[in-house]
Design a protein around this motif. Structure first.
Motif, PDB file in Angstrom:
ATOM      1  N   ALA A 183       0.830  -1.201   0.000  1.00 17.27           N
ATOM      2  CA  ALA A 183       0.000   0.000   0.000  1.00 17.27           C
ATOM      3  C   ALA A 183       0.861   1.247   0.000  1.00 17.27           C
ATOM      4  O   ALA A 183       2.036   1.222   0.394  1.00 17.27           O
ATOM      5  N   VAL A 184       0.253   2.344  -0.435  1.00 15.75           N
ATOM      6  CA  VAL A 184       0.870   3.668  -0.391  1.00 15.75           C
ATOM      7  C   VAL A 184      -0.090   4.597   0.339  1.00 15.75           C
ATOM      8  O   VAL A 184      -1.316   4.497   0.169  1.00 15.75           O
ATOM      9  N   TYR A 185       0.470   5.476   1.170  1.00 16.82           N
ATOM     10  CA  TYR A 185      -0.353   6.491   1.819  1.00 16.82           C
ATOM     11  C   TYR A 185       0.245   7.852   1.547  1.00 16.82           C
ATOM     12  O   TYR A 185       1.345   8.155   1.991  1.00 16.82           O
ATOM     13  N   ASN A 186      -0.507   8.670   0.809  1.00 16.96           N
ATOM     14  CA  ASN A 186      -0.112  10.050   0.548  1.00 16.96           C
ATOM     15  C   ASN A 186      -0.871  10.933   1.537  1.00 16.96           C
ATOM     16  O   ASN A 186      -2.051  11.224   1.353  1.00 16.96           O
ATOM     17  N   ALA A 260       0.260  -1.621  -4.408  1.00 11.94           N
ATOM     18  CA  ALA A 260      -0.914  -2.377  -4.849  1.00 11.94           C
ATOM     19  C   ALA A 260      -2.216  -1.673  -4.499  1.00 11.94           C
ATOM     20  O   ALA A 260      -3.228  -1.854  -5.201  1.00 11.94           O
ATOM     21  N   VAL A 261      -2.209  -0.864  -3.427  1.00 12.18           N
ATOM     22  CA  VAL A 261      -3.440  -0.262  -2.911  1.00 12.18           C
ATOM     23  C   VAL A 261      -3.140   1.156  -2.439  1.00 12.18           C
ATOM     24  O   VAL A 261      -2.045   1.438  -1.931  1.00 12.18           O
ATOM     25  N   GLY A 262      -4.107   2.067  -2.570  1.00  8.93           N
ATOM     26  CA  GLY A 262      -3.991   3.414  -2.035  1.00  8.93           C
ATOM     27  C   GLY A 262      -4.809   3.550  -0.754  1.00  8.93           C
ATOM     28  O   GLY A 262      -5.877   2.956  -0.627  1.00  8.93           O
ATOM     29  N   LEU A 263      -4.320   4.343   0.198  1.00  5.82           N
ATOM     30  CA  LEU A 263      -4.965   4.495   1.498  1.00  5.82           C
ATOM     31  C   LEU A 263      -5.539   5.902   1.684  1.00  5.82           C
ATOM     32  O   LEU A 263      -4.909   6.892   1.301  1.00  5.82           O
ATOM     33  N   CYS A 264      -6.723   5.976   2.297  1.00  8.52           N
ATOM     34  CA  CYS A 264      -7.367   7.230   2.685  1.00  8.52           C
ATOM     35  C   CYS A 264      -7.808   7.054   4.136  1.00  8.52           C
ATOM     36  O   CYS A 264      -8.776   6.329   4.393  1.00  8.52           O
ATOM     37  N   LEU A 265      -7.139   7.708   5.079  1.00 11.63           N
ATOM     38  CA  LEU A 265      -7.321   7.352   6.486  1.00 11.63           C
ATOM     39  C   LEU A 265      -7.855   8.475   7.376  1.00 11.63           C
ATOM     40  O   LEU A 265      -8.093   8.250   8.560  1.00 11.63           O
ATOM     41  N   SER A 266      -8.031   9.673   6.847  1.00 11.44           N
ATOM     42  CA  SER A 266      -8.549  10.760   7.678  1.00 11.44           C
ATOM     43  C   SER A 266     -10.052  10.585   7.880  1.00 11.44           C
ATOM     44  O   SER A 266     -10.735   9.929   7.095  1.00 11.44           O
ATOM     45  N   ALA A 267     -10.560  11.202   8.951  1.00 15.23           N
ATOM     46  CA  ALA A 267     -11.990  11.131   9.238  1.00 15.23           C
ATOM     47  C   ALA A 267     -12.744  12.329   8.685  1.00 15.23           C
ATOM     48  O   ALA A 267     -13.936  12.255   8.432  1.00 15.23           O
ATOM     49  N   GLU A 268     -12.029  13.432   8.480  1.00 11.29           N
ATOM     50  CA  GLU A 268     -12.646  14.657   7.988  1.00 11.29           C
ATOM     51  C   GLU A 268     -11.602  15.460   7.245  1.00 11.29           C
ATOM     52  O   GLU A 268     -10.498  15.660   7.739  1.00 11.29           O
ATOM     53  N   GLU A 269     -11.923  15.897   6.032  1.00  9.90           N
ATOM     54  CA  GLU A 269     -11.037  16.788   5.273  1.00  9.90           C
ATOM     55  C   GLU A 269     -11.805  17.301   4.065  1.00  9.90           C
ATOM     56  O   GLU A 269     -13.027  17.371   4.083  1.00  9.90           O
ATOM     57  N   GLY A 270     -11.082  17.674   3.011  1.00 13.18           N
ATOM     58  CA  GLY A 270     -11.756  18.012   1.777  1.00 13.18           C
ATOM     59  C   GLY A 270     -12.032  16.727   1.011  1.00 13.18           C
ATOM     60  O   GLY A 270     -12.091  15.645   1.583  1.00 13.18           O
ATOM     61  N   VAL A 286      -8.427   1.541   0.015  1.00  8.14           N
ATOM     62  CA  VAL A 286      -8.959   1.235   1.343  1.00  8.14           C
ATOM     63  C   VAL A 286      -9.114   2.559   2.073  1.00  8.14           C
ATOM     64  O   VAL A 286      -8.165   3.322   2.200  1.00  8.14           O
ATOM     65  N   SER A 287     -10.341   2.824   2.520  1.00 10.28           N
ATOM     66  CA  SER A 287     -10.659   4.088   3.173  1.00 10.28           C
ATOM     67  C   SER A 287     -11.357   3.832   4.498  1.00 10.28           C
ATOM     68  O   SER A 287     -11.970   2.776   4.709  1.00 10.28           O
ATOM     69  N   THR A 288     -11.271   4.802   5.385  1.00 11.55           N
ATOM     70  CA  THR A 288     -12.113   4.818   6.573  1.00 11.55           C
ATOM     71  C   THR A 288     -13.360   5.651   6.263  1.00 11.55           C
ATOM     72  O   THR A 288     -13.367   6.419   5.302  1.00 11.55           O
ATOM     73  N   PRO A 289     -14.420   5.537   7.061  1.00 10.69           N
ATOM     74  CA  PRO A 289     -15.553   6.454   6.895  1.00 10.69           C
ATOM     75  C   PRO A 289     -15.075   7.893   7.049  1.00 10.69           C
ATOM     76  O   PRO A 289     -14.180   8.174   7.847  1.00 10.69           O
ATOM     77  N   SER A 290     -15.663   8.813   6.275  1.00 10.87           N
ATOM     78  CA  SER A 290     -15.139  10.177   6.299  1.00 10.87           C
ATOM     79  C   SER A 290     -16.190  11.184   5.872  1.00 10.87           C
ATOM     80  O   SER A 290     -17.162  10.841   5.206  1.00 10.87           O
TER      81      SER A 290
END
Length: 397
Positions: A183-186, A260-270, A286-290
């Motif tokens: 995974a990659v997390y930007n 292989a996968v992109g990560l979105c882990l914040s709960a609130e943003e744009g 793969v994301s968390t609810p946001s």
């Protein structure tokens, strides 16, 4: 954690065994928070207090803003808004264009699904309309809920997610790049990004840079923590003086292609530009609810939204990694949604030009050039001069 489960001090920097070092970092964080709040408070208030005419008019002309001219006759400008008082930059821009008829398209770079913020913004919308009658404000909201909230306080709003602006020319699959990471997390160095949720992933690459949200000492401690986490984890950015340096957009895309996968882990943003960058590069997500609208272009076939727990994140990453969904399929299906959204906004802007009295043709193609071009930050004075210089050129015989 607060209600959005942002990273705590310990989750950002890991265990700090020296009591003196721990105290030093905590003092730096508290000082940064105090000074940051004071600066932000002043920045939010000053544009609403300065006069339209007179020697104090240019007091905030050194403010850095991003303004993109979609059309110069009639004048239609695109600019991001954000913060606890989103129209503060708009008040400053409006003052420098007070004598010109102008339409400003406002793109939230942080979610407007915050009723208290939007309620105050409704007062600022009324203030702006009374002060600058030659201007029209149109909100390009990232979600339907944002549009509903803005409309309820008197704003003109449509739904047009800002991830439409991401360039598919830059972010794309690169067949010659081998996959080396699960995974990659930007995600920038910020307590909102919750990097700790990804640390259970076996092979992980980070793209991260500081924009000043954290004091330098804490940002360096954060970088050290990522470096020490695992020999199978890596920071893609160059590290200079203990801090990460920025990568070019092309370099970022190459890193995406190594994962292989992109990560979105914040709960609130744009709406999170990098979520669209992942999809255009062909990565499942793969994301968390946001809150914020990053899920607008998600597809359940290759995007999983799971609870913000490290084990759940790791398992979802492994599941999507093992499915090996063809990257061109993810990109192609995403582009279908993007093109539909762009056609809708282009038609809206063409109708807007006509309503404003333009004698020119409708837009024949997408009038934006990608998020990187749109986000050209310069001083308010410089943008105003460029707009005025163009008008002067057009008026010459």
């Amino acid at each position: 954690m607060d209600r959005f489960r942002q990273e705590t001090f310990e989750e950002m920097v890991g265990p700090v065994h020296s009591p003196v070092e721990r105290l030093r970092l905590r003092i730096a964080l508290r000082a940064r928070n105090f000074l940051g709040k004071a600066r932000l408070s002043a920045a939010r208030r000053i544009p609403f207090l300065l006069p339209v005419h007179g020697p104090l008019r240019d007091l905030d002309a050194g403010m850095l803003v991003s303004v993109y001219a979609i059309c110069r006759d009639p004048l239609i400008l695109y600019t991001p808004i954000g913060g606890a008082r989103p129209l503060s930059t708009i008040a400053a821009i409006g003052r420098h264009l007070a004598k010109r008829r102008a339409t400003l398209l406002l793109s939230p770079n942080w979610t407007l699904e915050r009723p208290a913020v939007v309620a105050r913004m409704g007062e600022d919308i009324a203030w702006y309309g009374a002060r600058f009658p030659l201007h029209e404000l149109i909100f390009l909201c990232n979600t339907e809920e944002e549009r509903r909230l803005v409309a309820a306080v008197g704003g003109t709003a449509i739904v047009s997610n800002h991830n439409l602006m991401v360039s598919e020319e830059i972010f794309r699959p690169l067949p010659d790049v081998p996959v080396m990471f699960d995974a990659v997390y930007n995600g920038r160095i910020s307590h909102t990004k919750r990097h700790y949720l990804a640390l259970d992933i076996e092979r992980l690459v980070h793209i991260t840079v500081s924009i000043g949200e954290m004091p330098t000492a804490l940002a360096r401690a954060f970088v050290r923590r990522l470096q020490a986490q695992s020999p199978l984890h890596r920071i893609a950015n160059p590290i200079v003086g203990g801090m990460t340096a920025k990568l070019s957009a092309a370099e970022v895309n190459r890193v995406y292609n190594q994962a292989a996968v992109g990560l979105c882990l914040s709960a609130e943003e744009g709406a999170m530009y990098s979520s669209m960058e992942y999809l255009l590069a062909g990565l499942p997500i793969v994301s968390t609810p946001s809150l914020g609208g990053r899920d607008v272009f998600f597809d359940p076939d290759y995007c999983m939204i799971v609870e913000p727990e490290p084990v759940a994140i790791r398992r979802a990453v492994e599941r999507l990694r093992d499915r090996a969904i063809p990257r061109e399929e993810i990109r192609g299906r995403t582009l279908e949604k993007v093109r539909a959204g762009r056609l809708e906004l282009t038609a809206y802007l063409s109708a807007l030009k006509q309503r404003l009295g333009s004698g020119g043709p409708p837009f024949s193609q997408w009038p934006f050039q990608g998020a990187g071009t749109l986000m050209r930050w310069a001083t308010l004075r410089q943008h105003a001069r460029e707009i005025e210089a163009f008008r002067t050129t057009q008026e010459r015989p």
